[in-house]
Design an enzyme around this catalytic site. Structure first.
Site, PDB file in Angstrom:
ATOM      1  N   CYS A   1       0.810  -1.218   0.000  1.00 13.52           N
ATOM      2  CA  CYS A   1       0.000   0.000   0.000  1.00 13.52           C
ATOM      3  C   CYS A   1       0.849   1.277   0.000  1.00 13.52           C
ATOM      4  CB  CYS A   1      -0.983  -0.026   1.172  1.00 13.52           C
ATOM      5  SG  CYS A   1      -2.408   1.070   0.943  1.00 13.52           S
TER       6      CYS A   1
ATOM      7  N   HIS B   1      -3.832  -6.061   1.757  1.00 12.71           N
ATOM      8  CA  HIS B   1      -3.666  -6.198   3.204  1.00 12.71           C
ATOM      9  C   HIS B   1      -4.232  -7.562   3.605  1.00 12.71           C
ATOM     10  CE1 HIS B   1      -2.701  -1.910   3.684  1.00 12.71           C
ATOM     11  NE2 HIS B   1      -3.719  -1.638   2.880  1.00 12.71           N
TER      12      HIS B   1
END
Length: 243
Positions: A98, A194
Site C-alpha cells: 500500500c 492487506h
C-alpha cells in the site's frame, strides 16, 4: 542441529511505527514463524525515521499508513534510496504494501497536498482519487492465486515495461481499470493487498524466505515441508466473501 548452529535471517521492517495499517505487521510475524519452522533463527530490525541503516539484511518488509505518516516517511525514505536500490539489484527480496508500495514508485500525489517523492524502484506513479477501492480481492500471479483485502484511494499506473504482481480476478487492484495488481522488479514485490497478505498466502511467504536464504547461503541445506491446511481454510473463506 543446536539453536546456536542454526542458520539465521535478518528482516528489515521499514517504519513499523508509521506504516502499519490493516494488519501489515502480520506479514513480519508470518515470515518470522515460517522462517523458524523452516529451521532458521529470525531477527527483525525495525527502522523508523532517522534510524541508522543496517549494512546487512536478508529481507525487507514495509506496510501502509495514514497520509500524515506517509508524508514523514516519504522524505526519510530518500536517504535509504541508494541502499534500497543496491539491495534490489542484488536480488534481496522485498515486500512493500500500500503506502510504501506507492513510495517505491516515482511519486504519490495526494488530493490537495504536496507531491511525495518516491524512490523509483518500480516504474509506477500514484495519484489520489475520489473513489475508495475497498474489499476482498483475488489476484492471479506467478505464485498462483493470491487473496487479500484492499483499502486505498490511490490510483497507481504502471509505466511501460513494468510487470504487475498479478491480474485481478475480483477487486480493483492498482487502479480499477486495467486489471493489474501490484508490481514486481527482480525480487521486489509491491501490492495493495492487506489482510495481512502473507498468512493467507504461504506460497508467497515461502518464496520470499527461500530467496533470502538462498541469497545468503547458496544451495539450501535446510528447508522443511509445512502443513498449510489452516492457511488454506482461511484463503477459501476470504475468497468466498463478497466485496
Amino acid at each position: 542441529m543446536s539453536a546456536h548452529d542454526r542458520p539465521s535471517l535478518r528482516i528489515l521492517h521499514l517504519y513499523p511505527q508509521h506504516m502499519n495499517m490493516y494488519g501489515d505487521w502480520g506479514n513480519v510475524l508470518a515470515l518470522v514463524k515460517r522462517g523458524q519452522w523452516h529451521g532458521y533463527d529470525m531477527q527483525v530490525i525495525g527502522l523508523n525515521p532517522g534510524d541508522e541503516i543496517p549494512t546487512e539484511v536478508d529481507l525487507v518488509v514495509g506496510g501502509g499508513g495514514q497520509d500524515s505518516g506517509q508524508v514523514l516517511v516519504s522524505h526519510d525514505l530518500q536517504r535509504l534510496a541508494d541502499q534500497l536500490h543496491t539491495w534490489a539489484e542484488q536480488d534481496t527480496p522485498m515486500l512493500v504494501i500500500c503506502g510504501l508500495y506507492q513510495l517505491f514508485g516515482h511519486f504519490f500525489q495526494p488530493v490537495g497536498g504536496e507531491r511525495l517523492p518516491g524512490i523509483g524502484i518500480f516504474n509506477a506513479q500514484t495519484v489520489g482519487g475520489s473513489k475508495r477501492m475497498i474489499g476482498n480481492t483475488v489476484v492471479n500471479s506467478t505464485f498462483g492465486e493470491l487473496v487479500g483485502f484492499e483499502n486505498h484511494s490511490g490510483v497507481t499506473t504502471l509505466g511501460q515495461g513494468q510487470q504487475p504482481l498479478g491480474q485481478v480476478v475480483k477487486g480493483a487492484g492498482n487502479n480499477g481499470k486495467d486489471g493489474t495488481e501490484g508490481a514486481v522488479y527482480r525480487q521486489v514485490y509491491g501490492s495493495y493487498l492487506h489482510g495481512s497478505l502473507l498468512p493467507k498466502n504461504p506460497v508467497l511467504a515461502d518464496a520470499l524466505l527461500h530467496a533470502a536464504a538462498s541469497g545468503k547461503y547458496g544451495a539450501l541445506q535446510q528447508w522443511n515441508t509445512l502443513d498449510d491446511a489452516v492457511a488454506d481454510q482461511a484463503r477459501n473463506v476470504a475468497k468466498s466473501r463478497p466485496r
